[in-house]
Design a protein around this motif. Structure first.
Motif, PDB file in Angstrom:
ATOM      1  N   CYS A  86       1.006  -1.164   0.165  1.00 50.17           N
ATOM      2  CA  CYS A  86      -0.107  -0.232  -0.108  1.00 50.17           C
ATOM      3  C   CYS A  86       0.806   1.434  -0.006  1.00 50.17           C
ATOM      4  N   ASP A  87       1.882   1.355   0.893  1.00 51.02           N
ATOM      5  CA  ASP A  87       2.921   2.352   1.084  1.00 51.02           C
ATOM      6  C   ASP A  87       3.451   2.941  -0.282  1.00 51.02           C
ATOM      7  N   HIS A  88       4.075   1.459  -1.091  1.00 45.83           N
ATOM      8  CA  HIS A  88       4.857   1.906  -2.064  1.00 45.83           C
ATOM      9  C   HIS A  88       3.995   2.324  -3.270  1.00 45.83           C
ATOM     10  N   LEU A  89       2.605   1.742  -3.380  1.00 49.83           N
ATOM     11  CA  LEU A  89       1.869   2.246  -4.544  1.00 49.83           C
ATOM     12  C   LEU A  89       1.104   3.290  -4.226  1.00 49.83           C
ATOM     13  N   LYS A  90       1.285   3.806  -2.830  1.00 50.69           N
ATOM     14  CA  LYS A  90       0.802   5.116  -2.641  1.00 50.69           C
ATOM     15  C   LYS A  90      -0.928   4.885  -2.873  1.00 50.69           C
ATOM     16  N   VAL A  91      -1.383   3.851  -2.008  1.00 49.48           N
ATOM     17  CA  VAL A  91      -2.626   3.728  -1.845  1.00 49.48           C
ATOM     18  C   VAL A  91      -2.789   3.587  -0.199  1.00 49.48           C
ATOM     19  N   GLY A  92      -4.230   3.691   0.259  1.00 44.76           N
ATOM     20  CA  GLY A  92      -4.497   3.729   1.559  1.00 44.76           C
ATOM     21  C   GLY A  92      -5.108   2.350   2.302  1.00 44.76           C
ATOM     22  N   ALA A  93      -4.841   2.348   3.710  1.00 45.71           N
ATOM     23  CA  ALA A  93      -5.382   1.402   4.169  1.00 45.71           C
ATOM     24  C   ALA A  93      -6.240   1.950   5.558  1.00 45.71           C
ATOM     25  N   LYS A  94      -7.621   1.664   5.761  1.00 42.41           N
ATOM     26  CA  LYS A  94      -8.088   2.236   6.681  1.00 42.41           C
ATOM     27  C   LYS A  94      -8.667   1.075   7.934  1.00 42.41           C
ATOM     28  N   THR A  95      -8.811   1.582   9.146  1.00 44.51           N
ATOM     29  CA  THR A  95      -9.282   0.858  10.402  1.00 44.51           C
ATOM     30  C   THR A  95     -10.484   1.436  11.141  1.00 44.51           C
ATOM     31  N   GLY A  96     -10.817   0.652  11.901  1.00 45.15           N
ATOM     32  CA  GLY A  96     -11.966   1.294  12.627  1.00 45.15           C
ATOM     33  C   GLY A  96     -13.361   0.739  12.195  1.00 45.15           C
ATOM     34  N   LEU A  97     -14.509   1.269  12.019  1.00 45.48           N
ATOM     35  CA  LEU A  97     -15.569   0.930  11.411  1.00 45.48           C
ATOM     36  C   LEU A  97     -15.416  -0.003  10.148  1.00 45.48           C
ATOM     37  N   PRO A  98     -16.093  -1.042  10.032  1.00 44.98           N
ATOM     38  CA  PRO A  98     -17.259  -1.487  10.780  1.00 44.98           C
ATOM     39  C   PRO A  98     -16.632  -2.530  11.667  1.00 44.98           C
ATOM     40  N   TYR A  99     -17.740  -2.652  12.649  1.00 45.46           N
ATOM     41  CA  TYR A  99     -17.554  -3.754  13.788  1.00 45.46           C
ATOM     42  C   TYR A  99     -18.655  -4.858  13.446  1.00 45.46           C
ATOM     43  N   VAL A 100     -18.007  -6.083  13.649  1.00 41.96           N
ATOM     44  CA  VAL A 100     -18.923  -7.292  13.774  1.00 41.96           C
ATOM     45  C   VAL A 100     -18.752  -7.726  15.265  1.00 41.96           C
ATOM     46  N   TRP A 101     -19.882  -8.490  15.621  1.00 40.54           N
ATOM     47  CA  TRP A 101     -19.900  -9.345  16.932  1.00 40.54           C
ATOM     48  C   TRP A 101     -19.180 -10.707  16.740  1.00 40.54           C
ATOM     49  N   ARG A 102     -18.128 -11.187  17.436  1.00 39.95           N
ATOM     50  CA  ARG A 102     -17.249 -12.122  17.303  1.00 39.95           C
ATOM     51  C   ARG A 102     -17.846 -13.147  18.519  1.00 39.95           C
ATOM     52  N   GLU A 103     -18.441 -14.342  17.959  1.00 42.78           N
ATOM     53  CA  GLU A 103     -18.949 -15.372  18.904  1.00 42.78           C
ATOM     54  C   GLU A 103     -17.634 -16.119  19.632  1.00 42.78           C
ATOM     55  N   GLU A 104     -18.058 -16.669  20.844  1.00 45.97           N
ATOM     56  CA  GLU A 104     -16.922 -17.474  21.468  1.00 45.97           C
ATOM     57  C   GLU A 104     -16.730 -18.524  20.838  1.00 45.97           C
ATOM     58  N   ARG A 105     -15.366 -18.902  20.498  1.00 47.96           N
ATOM     59  CA  ARG A 105     -14.988 -20.044  19.938  1.00 47.96           C
ATOM     60  C   ARG A 105     -13.593 -20.292  20.113  1.00 47.96           C
ATOM     61  N   GLY A 106     -12.956 -21.681  20.501  1.00 49.71           N
ATOM     62  CA  GLY A 106     -11.748 -21.803  20.551  1.00 49.71           C
ATOM     63  C   GLY A 106     -11.314 -21.729  21.978  1.00 49.71           C
ATOM     64  N   ASP A 107      -9.981 -22.199  22.334  1.00 51.33           N
ATOM     65  CA  ASP A 107      -9.515 -22.155  23.690  1.00 51.33           C
ATOM     66  C   ASP A 107      -7.974 -21.476  23.688  1.00 51.33           C
ATOM     67  N   ALA A 108      -7.931 -20.399  24.471  1.00 50.01           N
ATOM     68  CA  ALA A 108      -6.663 -19.283  24.416  1.00 50.01           C
ATOM     69  C   ALA A 108      -5.467 -20.279  24.537  1.00 50.01           C
ATOM     70  N   VAL A 109      -5.570 -21.164  25.590  1.00 50.24           N
ATOM     71  CA  VAL A 109      -4.151 -21.996  25.952  1.00 50.24           C
ATOM     72  C   VAL A 109      -3.949 -22.873  24.704  1.00 50.24           C
ATOM     73  N   GLN A 110      -4.948 -23.360  24.112  1.00 50.56           N
ATOM     74  CA  GLN A 110      -4.447 -24.218  22.997  1.00 50.56           C
ATOM     75  C   GLN A 110      -4.055 -23.077  21.995  1.00 50.56           C
ATOM     76  N   SER A 111      -4.422 -22.026  21.820  1.00 50.69           N
ATOM     77  CA  SER A 111      -4.102 -21.337  20.841  1.00 50.69           C
ATOM     78  C   SER A 111      -2.839 -20.578  21.084  1.00 50.69           C
ATOM     79  N   LEU A 112      -2.447 -20.694  22.390  1.00 54.31           N
ATOM     80  CA  LEU A 112      -1.173 -20.263  22.719  1.00 54.31           C
ATOM     81  C   LEU A 112      -0.171 -21.094  22.207  1.00 54.31           C
ATOM     82  N   LYS A 113      -0.305 -22.368  22.645  1.00 54.27           N
ATOM     83  CA  LYS A 113       0.291 -23.507  22.276  1.00 54.27           C
ATOM     84  C   LYS A 113       0.759 -23.419  20.582  1.00 54.27           C
ATOM     85  N   LYS A 114      -0.037 -23.311  19.809  1.00 50.76           N
ATOM     86  CA  LYS A 114       0.156 -22.978  18.466  1.00 50.76           C
ATOM     87  C   LYS A 114       0.687 -21.614  18.077  1.00 50.76           C
ATOM     88  N   GLU A 115       0.451 -20.461  18.764  1.00 57.01           N
ATOM     89  CA  GLU A 115       0.852 -19.275  18.259  1.00 57.01           C
ATOM     90  C   GLU A 115       2.361 -18.788  18.834  1.00 57.01           C
TER      91      GLU A 115
END
Length: 352
Positions: free
Chosen positions: A252-281
């Motif tokens: 994006c920076d090299h091609l002089k185009v932009g990236a935005k953040t903020g809206l929109p929101y979604v509601w993320r449901e409960e899924r997964g196990d943090a400890v198991q994710s930690l082992k993977k990540e």
């Protein structure tokens, strides 16, 4: 540069299906998704058929057999299993704009209690200019009721095209596994009604859970980059998005185009196990600490005028930087980048 209207038939919604029963997910989005063409990519590791409710006539369902036939079973496993299945949808889309929303998300409600049309907001972000070269302290100056602040150079008020829109999550925020494990009860309940352009040269984490992008400008830069294993034990499932996001931001920076953040929101449901994710990540988190200074130092040549050119240049730089390391995972990622660009060109330029 004025806002422009994006037509419904210019948009694909890509859904990476990691669960078999999509009934509640699809029904939650029905009033929004029904206006667009949908690409549902089933995780190749997911067995059985998908359960999808009636009422979605404009839908393409892609299975492991479809991916195997198109790219071969080895690339299916290497590039498109797990969360990375969404990237296959990016590859096969024929539309200018892609919106990606994961199957554990439902529409959020804003601070007034109204349902958020995440797709419409992504298209607003992509249809209005971005301002990466000079930060506007009132955030998005193109939004109704907003403008550029005193001292903002008039020569820069036209802005640049927006190529990437990164939405946020309510309930389960985009936290890494260590933070989730240390703060298991923490939830994001704060709805911030704002959009801002990420400044040029500033790196950022990216998540494919809730994004929109201009496929023609940026498509090849969004790829399953660090989808690697170590001795069959680790899969840096969320790190691939982070690695991909840093590639995308450099492009994006090299091609002089932009990236935005903020809206929109979604509601993320409960899924997964943090400890198991930690082992993977965990191994992937350490890799990212090495990757950041590398990405911050990248300067692409002027001859790289498209996203696929940029990606091949980044792959070369990765090999030059990390190639001396025995069995470097970064070198494997660079090889995957080259394979991805070849696939992209083959798919989008069939005459070549």
């Amino acid at each position: 540069m004025a806002q422009f209207y994006i037509k419904d038939d210019e948009v694909d919604i890509v859904i990476g299906a990691l669960q078999s029963d999509l009934t509640s997910f699809m029904n939650a989005w029905k009033s929004i998704f029904s206006r667009y063409h949908l690409i549902v990519v089933q995780d190749p590791d997911l067995k059985g058929d998908l359960k999808i409710p009636d009422g979605f006539d404009n839908m393409e369902i892609i299975t492991k057999a479809d991916i195997d036939q198109a790219v071969g079973s080895s690339l299916t496993t290497k590039l498109f299993s797990g969360y990375s299945c969404r990237y296959y949808g990016y590859l096969v889309s024929k539309k200018k704009y892609v919106i990606s929303i994961d199957d554990d998300c439902i529409p959020a409600k804003d601070d007034k209690g109204f349902e958020v049309d995440a797709v419409a907001q992504h298209l607003i972000n992509l249809g209005t200019p971005a301002t990466p070269l000079f930060f506007n302290t009132l955030y998005d100056p193109y939004r109704k009721g907003a403008d550029f602040v005193r001292g903002y150079p008039f020569s820069m008020r036209e802005g640049v095209p927006c190529a990437l829109s990164c939405g946020l999550w309510l309930n389960l925020a985009d936290l890494d596994a260590p933070t989730q494990a240390l703060k298991p009860e923490q939830r994001n309940t704060r709805y911030v009604d704002a959009v801002l352009t990420v400044p040029a040269k500033a790196m950022m984490p990216l998540s494919g859970v809730n994004i929109g992008f201009n496929r023609e400008l940026l498509g090849p830069a969004l790829f399953p980059g660090l989808k690697l294993t170590k001795e069959g034990k680790f899969r840096w499932e969320t790190m691939e998005d982070v690695f991909s996001g840093m590639c995308a931001k450099v492009v994006c920076d090299h091609l002089k185009v932009g990236a935005k953040t903020g809206l929109p929101y979604v509601w993320r449901e409960e899924r997964g196990d943090a400890v198991q994710s930690l082992k993977k990540e965990w191994e992937g988190l350490k890799l990212m600490e090495d990757a950041l200074p590398f990405f911050e130092s990248i300067k692409l040549p002027a001859e790289a005028v498209k996203a696929d050119d940029c990606m091949l240049e980044i792959a070369k730089m990765v090999k030059d930087k990390f190639g001396a390391e025995k069995n470097s995972l970064y070198v494997q990622a660079a090889d995957a980048m080259v394979e991805w660009v070849k696939l992209w060109k083959k798919w989008t330029e069939p005459s070549n």
